[in-house]
Design an enzyme around this catalytic site. Structure first.
Site, PDB file in Angstrom:
ATOM      1  N   ARG A 121     -15.131  17.475  -4.981  1.00 43.62           N
ATOM      2  CA  ARG A 121     -14.056  18.001  -4.115  1.00 43.62           C
ATOM      3  C   ARG A 121     -13.592  17.009  -3.045  1.00 43.62           C
ATOM      4  NH1 ARG A 121     -17.412  22.660  -4.336  1.00 43.62           N
ATOM      5  NH2 ARG A 121     -16.659  24.028  -5.989  1.00 43.62           N
ATOM      6  N   LYS A 143      -0.641   9.271  -1.594  1.00 37.91           N
ATOM      7  CA  LYS A 143      -0.232   9.939  -2.843  1.00 37.91           C
ATOM      8  C   LYS A 143      -1.062   9.342  -3.972  1.00 37.91           C
ATOM      9  CE  LYS A 143       4.552  11.341  -2.138  1.00 37.91           C
ATOM     10  NZ  LYS A 143       5.944  11.129  -2.566  1.00 37.91           N
ATOM     11  N   GLU A 185      10.862  -2.094  -4.198  1.00 33.25           N
ATOM     12  CA  GLU A 185      10.415  -1.142  -3.162  1.00 33.25           C
ATOM     13  C   GLU A 185      10.646  -1.732  -1.768  1.00 33.25           C
ATOM     14  OE1 GLU A 185       9.657   1.898  -3.978  1.00 33.25           O
ATOM     15  OE2 GLU A 185       8.449   1.990  -5.805  1.00 33.25           O
ATOM     16  N   LYS A 227       6.702   2.460   6.261  1.00 39.10           N
ATOM     17  CA  LYS A 227       6.079   3.547   5.491  1.00 39.10           C
ATOM     18  C   LYS A 227       5.085   4.313   6.363  1.00 39.10           C
ATOM     19  CE  LYS A 227       4.225   5.271   1.298  1.00 39.10           C
ATOM     20  NZ  LYS A 227       4.025   5.169  -0.130  1.00 39.10           N
ATOM     21  N   GLU A 237       5.131  15.430   2.659  1.00 35.19           N
ATOM     22  CA  GLU A 237       6.509  15.426   2.160  1.00 35.19           C
ATOM     23  C   GLU A 237       7.166  16.799   2.233  1.00 35.19           C
ATOM     24  OE1 GLU A 237       7.253  12.583  -1.109  1.00 35.19           O
ATOM     25  OE2 GLU A 237       8.418  14.184  -2.032  1.00 35.19           O
ATOM     26  N   ARG A 241       9.753  12.504   4.471  1.00 35.37           N
ATOM     27  CA  ARG A 241       9.053  11.551   3.597  1.00 35.37           C
ATOM     28  C   ARG A 241       9.773  11.384   2.260  1.00 35.37           C
ATOM     29  NH1 ARG A 241       2.613  10.633   2.115  1.00 35.37           N
ATOM     30  NH2 ARG A 241       3.055   9.121   0.480  1.00 35.37           N
ATOM     31  N   ASN A 245      11.586   8.326  -1.744  1.00 38.92           N
ATOM     32  CA  ASN A 245      11.850   8.460  -3.180  1.00 38.92           C
ATOM     33  C   ASN A 245      13.275   8.069  -3.554  1.00 38.92           C
ATOM     34  OD1 ASN A 245       9.300   9.404  -4.045  1.00 38.92           O
ATOM     35  ND2 ASN A 245       9.753  11.345  -3.042  1.00 38.92           N
ATOM     36  N   HIS A 248      14.168   7.178  -7.085  1.00 36.57           N
ATOM     37  CA  HIS A 248      13.048   7.551  -7.949  1.00 36.57           C
ATOM     38  C   HIS A 248      13.362   8.694  -8.906  1.00 36.57           C
ATOM     39  CE1 HIS A 248      10.986   4.839  -5.288  1.00 36.57           C
ATOM     40  NE2 HIS A 248       9.804   5.063  -5.831  1.00 36.57           N
ATOM     41  N   HIS A 252      12.193   7.581 -12.322  1.00 37.08           N
ATOM     42  CA  HIS A 252      11.122   8.244 -13.075  1.00 37.08           C
ATOM     43  C   HIS A 252      11.624   8.702 -14.439  1.00 37.08           C
ATOM     44  CE1 HIS A 252       8.466   9.290  -9.315  1.00 37.08           C
ATOM     45  NE2 HIS A 252       8.362   8.035  -9.692  1.00 37.08           N
ATOM     46  N   HIS A 265       7.877   0.105 -13.134  1.00 39.17           N
ATOM     47  CA  HIS A 265       8.283   1.103 -12.146  1.00 39.17           C
ATOM     48  C   HIS A 265       9.357   0.544 -11.206  1.00 39.17           C
ATOM     49  CE1 HIS A 265       7.945   4.422  -9.310  1.00 39.17           C
ATOM     50  NE2 HIS A 265       7.731   3.551  -8.339  1.00 39.17           N
TER      51      HIS A 265
HETATM   52  P1  NAD Z   1       0.431  -2.088 -12.074  1.00 40.17           P
HETATM   53  O1  NAD Z   1      -0.640  -1.449 -11.337  1.00 40.17           O
HETATM   54  O2  NAD Z   1       0.611  -1.751 -13.515  1.00 40.17           O
HETATM   55  O3  NAD Z   1       0.295  -3.666 -11.922  1.00 40.17           O
HETATM   56  C1  NAD Z   1       1.215  -4.493 -12.544  1.00 40.17           C
HETATM   57  C2  NAD Z   1       0.549  -5.552 -13.435  1.00 40.17           C
HETATM   58  O4  NAD Z   1       0.048  -6.609 -12.622  1.00 40.17           O
HETATM   59  C3  NAD Z   1      -0.642  -5.061 -14.241  1.00 40.17           C
HETATM   60  O5  NAD Z   1      -0.639  -5.675 -15.492  1.00 40.17           O
HETATM   61  C4  NAD Z   1      -1.829  -5.534 -13.410  1.00 40.17           C
HETATM   62  O6  NAD Z   1      -3.001  -5.684 -14.177  1.00 40.17           O
HETATM   63  C5  NAD Z   1      -1.325  -6.862 -12.930  1.00 40.17           C
HETATM   64  N1  NAD Z   1      -1.910  -7.369 -11.689  1.00 40.17           N
HETATM   65  C6  NAD Z   1      -2.217  -6.662 -10.585  1.00 40.17           C
HETATM   66  N2  NAD Z   1      -2.560  -7.497  -9.595  1.00 40.17           N
HETATM   67  C7  NAD Z   1      -2.496  -8.742 -10.084  1.00 40.17           C
HETATM   68  C8  NAD Z   1      -2.714 -10.036  -9.530  1.00 40.17           C
HETATM   69  N3  NAD Z   1      -3.013 -10.206  -8.247  1.00 40.17           N
HETATM   70  N4  NAD Z   1      -2.566 -11.116 -10.338  1.00 40.17           N
HETATM   71  C9  NAD Z   1      -2.186 -10.945 -11.641  1.00 40.17           C
HETATM   72  N5  NAD Z   1      -1.926  -9.761 -12.212  1.00 40.17           N
HETATM   73  C10 NAD Z   1      -2.076  -8.672 -11.431  1.00 40.17           C
HETATM   74  O7  NAD Z   1       1.863  -1.802 -11.399  1.00 40.17           O
HETATM   75  P2  NAD Z   1       2.341  -1.724  -9.885  1.00 40.17           P
HETATM   76  O8  NAD Z   1       3.734  -2.174  -9.905  1.00 40.17           O
HETATM   77  O9  NAD Z   1       1.378  -2.348  -8.973  1.00 40.17           O
HETATM   78  O10 NAD Z   1       2.297  -0.157  -9.585  1.00 40.17           O
HETATM   79  C11 NAD Z   1       3.136   0.746 -10.267  1.00 40.17           C
HETATM   80  C12 NAD Z   1       2.533   2.125 -10.163  1.00 40.17           C
HETATM   81  O11 NAD Z   1       2.490   2.525  -8.797  1.00 40.17           O
HETATM   82  C13 NAD Z   1       3.353   3.191 -10.898  1.00 40.17           C
HETATM   83  O12 NAD Z   1       2.475   3.978 -11.652  1.00 40.17           O
HETATM   84  C14 NAD Z   1       3.974   3.993  -9.786  1.00 40.17           C
HETATM   85  O13 NAD Z   1       4.183   5.322 -10.143  1.00 40.17           O
HETATM   86  C15 NAD Z   1       2.946   3.865  -8.702  1.00 40.17           C
HETATM   87  N6  NAD Z   1       3.446   4.077  -7.359  1.00 40.17           N
HETATM   88  C16 NAD Z   1       2.782   4.932  -6.553  1.00 40.17           C
HETATM   89  C17 NAD Z   1       3.193   5.146  -5.250  1.00 40.17           C
HETATM   90  C18 NAD Z   1       2.386   6.015  -4.339  1.00 40.17           C
HETATM   91  O14 NAD Z   1       2.864   6.325  -3.241  1.00 40.17           O
HETATM   92  N7  NAD Z   1       1.182   6.402  -4.721  1.00 40.17           N
HETATM   93  C19 NAD Z   1       4.332   4.478  -4.755  1.00 40.17           C
HETATM   94  C20 NAD Z   1       5.002   3.599  -5.602  1.00 40.17           C
HETATM   95  C21 NAD Z   1       4.549   3.411  -6.906  1.00 40.17           C
HETATM   96  N1  GLY Z   2       6.464   6.289  -2.817  1.00 43.38           N
HETATM   97  C1  GLY Z   2       6.815   7.524  -2.220  1.00 43.38           C
HETATM   98  C2  GLY Z   2       5.871   8.030  -1.178  1.00 43.38           C
HETATM   99  O1  GLY Z   2       4.815   7.487  -0.935  1.00 43.38           O
HETATM  100  O2  GLY Z   2       6.150   9.028  -0.583  1.00 43.38           O
END
Ligand code: NAD
Ligand code: GLY
Length: 356
Positions: A121, A143, A185, A227, A237, A241, A245, A248, A252, A265
């Site tokens: 939990r 998130k 972003e 942020k 949100e 907040r 998005n 997005h 999405h 993304h």
């Molecule tokens: P990712 O995590 O897939 O990383 C991108 C690629 O880079 C992967 O192949 C990874 O292995 C590689 N990588 C990571 N760090 C590296 C480094 N230092 N050197 C070499 N390669 C490296 O993608 P991302 O763009 O980091 O994240 C996208 C995800 O984040 C999506 O799923 C999206 O929905 C999510 N997201 C979440 C929030 C949130 O608020 N939680 C906000 C924006 C996006």
């Molecule tokens: N990326 C959107 C949020 O964190 O609210």
């Protein structure tokens, strides 16, 4: 940048620092101080672990650490992958005082945070983001979650980390396409709430693409400041907040309809931001500025050819939908975003091809 910068996400008892700097993993920062219990599970992936896991484990000397490397890619951001982390926690006898540490991009961060929110939990977790996108966005704000075949990030929880540790040196190994996806972003923050920052990005985009350390450090810091401020005012949100998005709702839908991982993304968000700008009642000059900046960052400014039904079906599962009514983040002008259910439906039909 020679010194570290620490910002705070102010959320009462859930407040935490974001520390940004160079060489933090390899000795410049003692992360073990943020691991309350005796042990931790480091979650990374098969790409990032060979690059940075040893440095992180050395940094955590004195703590009992196990690690797991997930398969790489958005396509693995699933309940099944999250379940694998839970299996590892059970297998290693993890308790409520075990800390999970996410070492990787947004995919690793989102899945690990969700596993931490669920295990017993809720246990503590730490974000060590290694992509630009994760450093400016996904690691901050709590998130967490995974995708469902029917929609992006449909399953998840709000769960804040203990600390976000941003070692900007990790960007040295980041592929160019991933860097550009992160810039989407960064541009988003300027577009939604900081026209001055948007102007700075217009002047400095080439330095960012060249991975100039000072330019990157500034862009990361400003993004995190913006942020942190928005999240502190509206953690779950219920209102403002949602402006984070911007782009997005369309983005999405692109990711889901093309198949997760086909467009990154950040790429989908870039095209989505232009669509949202086109749906906004704003000056053409501002739309052109946004388009030019996304272009300068090497990002797409038009969506792939999806069918109108595909857009509508996936957007109908957007988390901003209320009383079955789509809501969009639109711009009054650059630097001024708002969320609304009132938009030009004819224009939306044109943008999604429904008017064809
Ligand atoms: P990712 O995590 O897939 O990383 C991108 C690629 O880079 C992967 O192949 C990874 O292995 C590689 N990588 C990571 N760090 C590296 C480094 N230092 N050197 C070499 N390669 C490296 O993608 P991302 O763009 O980091 O994240 C996208 C995800 O984040 C999506 O799923 C999206 O929905 C999510 N997201 C979440 C929030 C949130 O608020 N939680 C906000 C924006 C996006
Ligand atoms: N990326 C959107 C949020 O964190 O609210």
């Amino acid at each position: 940048m020679s010194t570290n910068h620490t910002l705070k996400v102010s959320l009462g008892e859930r407040s935490y620092p974001i520390t940004i700097g160079r060489n933090l993993l390899r000795g410049g920062f003692g992360l073990a101080d943020f691991v309350a219990g005796p042990d931790c599970l480091v979650v990374s992936n098969e790409t990032v672990a060979p690059l940075y896991l040893d440095a992180l484990l050395a940094n955590l000397a004195g703590k009992q650490c196990t690690s797991v490397a997930l398969a790489d890619g958005e396509v693995h951001k699933t309940v099944a992958t999250m379940h694998g982390i839970l299996d590892k926690l059970v297998e290693t006898g993890a308790n409520r005082d075990t800390t999970l540490i996410a070492l990787g991009g947004g995919v690793v961060g989102d899945i690990t945070g969700f596993a931490a929110a669920c295990y017993m939990r809720g246990v503590a977790f730490i974000q060590v983001p290694t992509t630009l996108l994760a450093q400016v966005d996904s690691s901050v704000g709590g998130k967490t979650g995974v995708n469902h075949p029917g929609g992006k990030n449909l399953i998840g929880a709000f769960h804040q980390p203990q600390i976000v540790l941003i070692d900007t040196d990790t960007l040295s190994t980041l592929p160019e396409r991933e860097l550009k996806a992160g810039l989407a972003e960064v541009i988003k923050y300027g577009a939604i709430c900081d026209l001055g920052f948007f102007g700075w990005l217009e002047q400095n985009m080439q330095l960012l693409l060249d991975k100039d350390p000072d330019a990157l450090a500034f862009a990361i810091r400003r993004s995190c400041e913006l942020k942190a401020e928005i999240v502190a005012a509206d953690e779950r949100e219920s209102g403002r907040r949602a402006i984070l998005n911007f782009g997005h709702t369309f983005g999405h839908a692109i990711e889901n309809c093309l198949g997760y991982g086909e467009w990154l993304h950040g790429e989908a968000v870039a095209a989505g931001m232009l669509m949202a700008a086109e749906l906004s009642a704003m000056d053409r000059e501002d739309i052109n500025r946004l388009s030019a900046l996304l272009n300068a960052a090497g990002l797409p400014t038009a969506p792939p050819p999806l069918r109108a039904e595909q857009w509508m079906q996936t957007m109908g599962l957007d988390k901003k939908v209320q009383a079955k009514q789509l809501r969009f983040v639109l711009l009054r002008e650059l630097g001024d975003a708002y969320i609304t259910a009132e938009y030009d439906a004819t224009r939306l039909d044109q943008l999604t091809g429904a008017a064809a």
